[in-house]
Motif scaffolding. Structure first.
Motif, mmCIF file in Angstrom:
data_model
loop_
_atom_site.group_PDB
_atom_site.id
_atom_site.type_symbol
_atom_site.label_atom_id
_atom_site.label_comp_id
_atom_site.label_asym_id
_atom_site.label_seq_id
_atom_site.Cartn_x
_atom_site.Cartn_y
_atom_site.Cartn_z
ATOM 1 N N TYR A 4 4.830 6.207 -0.406
ATOM 2 C CA TYR A 4 3.756 5.926 -1.300
ATOM 3 C C TYR A 4 3.012 4.832 -0.660
ATOM 4 N N ILE A 6 -1.408 3.132 0.390
ATOM 5 C CA ILE A 6 -2.774 3.012 0.406
ATOM 6 C C ILE A 6 -3.208 2.707 1.901
ATOM 7 N N SER A 9 -3.407 -1.152 3.294
ATOM 8 C CA SER A 9 -2.402 -2.139 2.916
ATOM 9 C C SER A 9 -1.989 -2.453 4.209
ATOM 10 N N CYS A 12 1.811 -1.501 4.174
ATOM 11 C CA CYS A 12 1.939 0.104 4.449
ATOM 12 C C CYS A 12 2.022 0.454 5.999
ATOM 13 N N GLU A 28 2.738 11.263 3.289
ATOM 14 C CA GLU A 28 2.219 9.806 2.798
ATOM 15 C C GLU A 28 1.182 10.313 1.714
ATOM 16 N N PRO A 30 -0.929 8.686 -2.265
ATOM 17 C CA PRO A 30 -1.296 7.578 -2.918
ATOM 18 C C PRO A 30 -0.183 7.320 -3.948
ATOM 19 N N GLY A 34 -2.598 5.604 -9.300
ATOM 20 C CA GLY A 34 -3.466 4.545 -8.650
ATOM 21 C C GLY A 34 -2.477 3.337 -8.554
ATOM 22 N N TYR A 35 -2.943 2.425 -7.596
ATOM 23 C CA TYR A 35 -2.078 1.238 -7.432
ATOM 24 C C TYR A 35 -2.361 0.571 -8.626
ATOM 25 N N TYR A 40 2.461 4.750 -12.099
ATOM 26 C CA TYR A 40 3.310 4.373 -10.913
ATOM 27 C C TYR A 40 4.223 3.224 -11.279
ATOM 28 N N LEU A 49 3.649 -1.948 -3.235
ATOM 29 C CA LEU A 49 3.424 -0.969 -1.910
ATOM 30 C C LEU A 49 3.867 -1.499 -0.805
#
Length: 207
Positions: A4, A6, A9, A12, A28, A30, A34-35, A40, A49
């Protein structure tokens, strides 16, 4: 293996370098909802994340995931050496995550302001000090890619981009630039930067 993440990031990107260097394959996606969403957070209570799902288990925190992957796929070893050498690697990695990256992140809300803003200049000075401190922790050479080295190339890419954006003096020393060249010689780093750089520029243009 499900990641997970974005695209823009830093943490990430750091973890993707580990995954690439370990020759692991991953899917991969999202964060669901959403963040920062409650959806989530139902999956990852801290909402952070990246997060990794593997064999029915879920891990968050890039540092914890990186060490898990290093044990899961021991070669190439990214935490090599004796107990002292491994402690030095962890020391450097934690300094990046708890001192250097937060000093950079503090500049994000200032993007779009006038470059002569005194708050920008002050935070740029803090970031410069953190880089100087980071340099004292670096080994003389980069014979192998360690867990401590995976966040630094992306962070320094941001620093160069923000130096231009804020019209601030460059703060990457010659020694640090030479160290980064050594890191960029690793395919996992260069491949990630090739994909990450246009994402960063697109994000900056949107601001």
């Amino acid at each position: 293996m499900k990641l997970y993440a974005i695209p823009v990031s830093l943490y990430c990107a750091k973890l993707r370098i580990v995954l690439r260097h370990k020759n692991l394959t991953w899917e991969e996606m999202p964060p669901p909802g959403g963040y920062g969403s409650e959806t989530y957070k139902d999956l990852v209570p801290g909402g952070s994340l990246p997060a990794l799902e593997h064999d029915g288990h879920l891990l968050s925190d890039s540092e914890a995931i990186a060490e898990y992957l290093n044990e899961l796929r021991p070669e190439p070893d990214m935490l090599p050496g004796d107990s002292l050498e491994r402690a030095r690697i962890r020391e450097r990695s934690r300094f990046h995550d708890t001192r250097l990256e937060p000093a950079l992140r503090a500049l994000f809300p200032m993007i779009g302001r006038q470059p002569d803003d005194m708050e920008i200049s002050g935070q740029w000075g803090v970031l410069s000090e953190r880089l100087t401190q980071m340099e004292t922790l670096l080994p003389e050479t980069t014979p192998c890619l360690t867990l401590a080295d995976c966040g630094l190339p992306v962070t320094c890419l941001w620093i160069d981009e923000l130096a231009t954006h804020f019209r601030q003096d460059p703060i990457l020393s010659r020694r640090l630039q030479a160290y980064l060249e050594g890191l960029n010689a690793h395919g996992a780093v260069s491949d990630e930067l090739t994909q990450y750089t246009p994402r960063l520029k697109t994000w900056m243009a949107s601001k």
